[in-house]
Scaffold this active site. Structure first.
Site, PDB file in Angstrom:
ATOM      1  N   ARG A   1       0.798  -1.232   0.000  1.00  0.00           N
ATOM      2  CA  ARG A   1       0.000   0.000   0.000  1.00  0.00           C
ATOM      3  C   ARG A   1       0.829   1.280   0.000  1.00  0.00           C
ATOM      4  O   ARG A   1       1.911   1.327   0.586  1.00  0.00           O
ATOM      5  CB  ARG A   1      -0.920   0.013   1.233  1.00  0.00           C
TER       6      ARG A   1
ATOM      7  N   HIS B   1      -0.953  -2.690  -4.549  1.00  0.00           N
ATOM      8  CA  HIS B   1      -0.450  -3.623  -5.558  1.00  0.00           C
ATOM      9  C   HIS B   1      -0.505  -3.094  -6.989  1.00  0.00           C
ATOM     10  O   HIS B   1      -0.908  -3.810  -7.918  1.00  0.00           O
ATOM     11  CB  HIS B   1      -1.222  -4.946  -5.488  1.00  0.00           C
TER      12      HIS B   1
ATOM     13  N   HIS C   1       3.119 -12.992  -5.479  1.00  0.00           N
ATOM     14  CA  HIS C   1       1.915 -13.114  -4.650  1.00  0.00           C
ATOM     15  C   HIS C   1       1.287 -14.508  -4.691  1.00  0.00           C
ATOM     16  O   HIS C   1       0.047 -14.632  -4.749  1.00  0.00           O
ATOM     17  CB  HIS C   1       0.909 -12.037  -5.075  1.00  0.00           C
ATOM     18  N   SER C   2       2.101 -15.561  -4.631  1.00  0.00           N
ATOM     19  CA  SER C   2       1.509 -16.903  -4.526  1.00  0.00           C
ATOM     20  C   SER C   2       0.884 -17.097  -3.160  1.00  0.00           C
ATOM     21  O   SER C   2       1.408 -16.628  -2.145  1.00  0.00           O
ATOM     22  CB  SER C   2       2.574 -17.986  -4.742  1.00  0.00           C
TER      23      SER C   2
ATOM     24  N   ASP D   1      -1.678  -9.675   8.458  1.00  0.00           N
ATOM     25  CA  ASP D   1      -1.540  -8.964   7.190  1.00  0.00           C
ATOM     26  C   ASP D   1      -0.564  -7.814   7.447  1.00  0.00           C
ATOM     27  O   ASP D   1      -0.927  -6.647   7.385  1.00  0.00           O
ATOM     28  CB  ASP D   1      -2.914  -8.462   6.721  1.00  0.00           C
TER      29      ASP D   1
ATOM     30  N   GLU E   1       5.307 -12.337   1.142  1.00  0.00           N
ATOM     31  CA  GLU E   1       5.695 -11.419   0.071  1.00  0.00           C
ATOM     32  C   GLU E   1       6.957 -10.669   0.471  1.00  0.00           C
ATOM     33  O   GLU E   1       6.937  -9.861   1.399  1.00  0.00           O
ATOM     34  CB  GLU E   1       4.559 -10.433  -0.194  1.00  0.00           C
TER      35      GLU E   1
HETATM   36  C1  BGC Z   1      -2.281  -7.672   1.208  1.00  0.00           C
HETATM   37  C2  BGC Z   1      -3.703  -7.839   1.668  1.00  0.00           C
HETATM   38  C3  BGC Z   1      -4.580  -7.900   0.461  1.00  0.00           C
HETATM   39  C4  BGC Z   1      -4.148  -9.028  -0.415  1.00  0.00           C
HETATM   40  C5  BGC Z   1      -4.933  -9.049  -1.675  1.00  0.00           C
HETATM   41  C6  BGC Z   1      -1.944  -8.849   0.374  1.00  0.00           C
HETATM   42  O1  BGC Z   1      -0.657  -8.717  -0.093  1.00  0.00           O
HETATM   43  O2  BGC Z   1      -1.397  -7.522   2.274  1.00  0.00           O
HETATM   44  O3  BGC Z   1      -4.096  -6.794   2.507  1.00  0.00           O
HETATM   45  O4  BGC Z   1      -5.918  -8.035   0.806  1.00  0.00           O
HETATM   46  O5  BGC Z   1      -2.808  -8.897  -0.733  1.00  0.00           O
HETATM   47  O6  BGC Z   1      -5.165 -10.316  -2.084  1.00  0.00           O
END
Ligand code: BGC
Length: 350
Positions: free
Chosen positions: A79, A104, A178-179, A250, A315
């Site tokens: 973010r 993202h 993002h796996s 998270d 990640e």
């Molecule tokens: C984030 C989450 C988000 C997700 C989306 C993650 O990398 O930290 O907050 O909802 O990605 O799928």
């Protein structure tokens, strides 16, 4: 290396799937849409080969989906507060797609575009290189960025991801992979029985919008303490403010020994299968996301609906909202410089 047609985009372009198989019989499948890993098949402790990453059955699932299954996310993974930041005295507004914030890469991030593929010559391990040119102004970001991502499936059961990026103007770049992993062999099993260890003493606490407050807080005496291998479900529902904000984990952990060299970041162990995934990276941070927004609505491979916490992401990245935090390790990329990242997902059993 096998190449097959995976589907066709609405504008007619074909999407291809590439299958990498190593000498141990492990398999990684990657599509050029989003540079997405669609499956990763590795042995359990009895040699049973099973897929350990969530994904979709067809291209349409990836096109319509909002979960970033298996993709490369960017330009900025995670973010940026209000989608705003200042660089060399100029304010930029990038797209806002997560409440008030940027997430993202925005509306059409690197996960929603078709990449170009090259098969590297002379590499002894099966390997595929994907390249995306993100034009100046895309999603509000300055500069044309050229990003190359190379996936290699090594003879030691490692999925190695090498990133290389350049820009023709000052910009920010912080891509990640993002796996969603589930090492159990069945995507109906929640990941809460997995055990996790993170090489970190500190994390970056967030506000309700999951934006870092700027503090680096000790994990000691909190549910964020993964300094030794700990079941993910042990404290995930504790009445702890940070966990409420994320509806589970998270958060970004501050990895020890950040010097640009590759070192161990985390270990994930699944007791029933015996599978172990060790993550190594040269990055300063690690976002551990426990799949809190999976809600059973998205149908995945073999028609299985992905319920709450049936996959988890690790990640490797720079910290969230770094463009607004000059004290965090920088994400600024300047012309003439090269962004580099290497992250390795190493699979073994015990
Ligand atoms: C984030 C989450 C988000 C997700 C989306 C993650 O990398 O930290 O907050 O909802 O990605 O799928």
């Amino acid at each position: 290396m096998k190449k097959t047609v995976f589907g066709r985009l609405s504008d007619g372009r074909e999407v291809h799937q590439y299958t990498l198989t190593n000498r141990l019989g492990s398999v990684a499948q990657i599509i050029d849409y989003g540079a997405t890993v669609t499956s990763l098949i590795v042995p359990d402790r009895n040699g049973v080969m099973q897929d350990v990453v969530l994904g979709c059955d067809s291209l349409q699932g990836y096109v319509d989906g909002t979960a970033y299954f298996g993709a490369i996310v960017g330009r900025y993974g995670n973010r940026i507060a209000n989608g705003r930041f200042q660089l060399d005295g100029i304010w930029y507004q990038v797209s806002v797609n997560d409440g008030a914030n940027h997430l993202h890469g925005g509306r059409i991030g690197f996960n929603k575009v078709l990449w170009n593929v090259e098969i590297p010559v002379g590499s002894s391990d099966p390997s595929i290189r994907l390249r995306y040119v993100s034009r100046d102004g895309e999603e509000g970001y300055p500069g044309t960025v050229v990003l190359q991502v190379t996936y290699t499936l090594t003879a030691k059961n490692e999925l190695r991801i090498d990133y290389e990026g350049t820009s023709d103007k000052p910009t920010v770049l912080n891509p990640t992979h993002h796996s969603y992993f589930n090492l159990s062999g069945s995507f109906t099993n929640p990941i809460v029985a997995h055990e996790l260890q993170i090489e970190s003493d500190l994390f970056t606490p967030v506000d309700a919008g999951l934006i870092p407050t700027g503090e680096l807080a000790p994990v000691e005496n909190t549910p964020m303490d993964f300094r030794s291998l700990t079941p993910i479900g042990l404290r995930i529902d504790d009445p702890y403010k940070q966990l409420r904000f994320g509806q589970g984990y998270d958060h970004n952990w501050v990895l020890r020994d950040y010097s640009g060299k590759i070192r161990k970041a985390a270990e994930l162990y699944e007791p029933s299968s015996g599978r172990v995934m060790t993550v190594l990276t040269d990055q300063p941070g690690l976002q551990f996301y426990s799949g809190n927004f999976l809600d059973g609505k998205a149908k995945g491979k073999n028609g299985i609906a992905y319920a709450l916490r049936t996959g988890l992401c690790l990640e490797t990245q720079a910290f969230p909202d770094t463009p607004n935090r000059p004290d965090f390790p920088t994400t600024t990329l300047r012309p003439g410089r090269t962004y580099r990242q290497t992250t390795i997902h190493q699979f073994s059993t015990r």
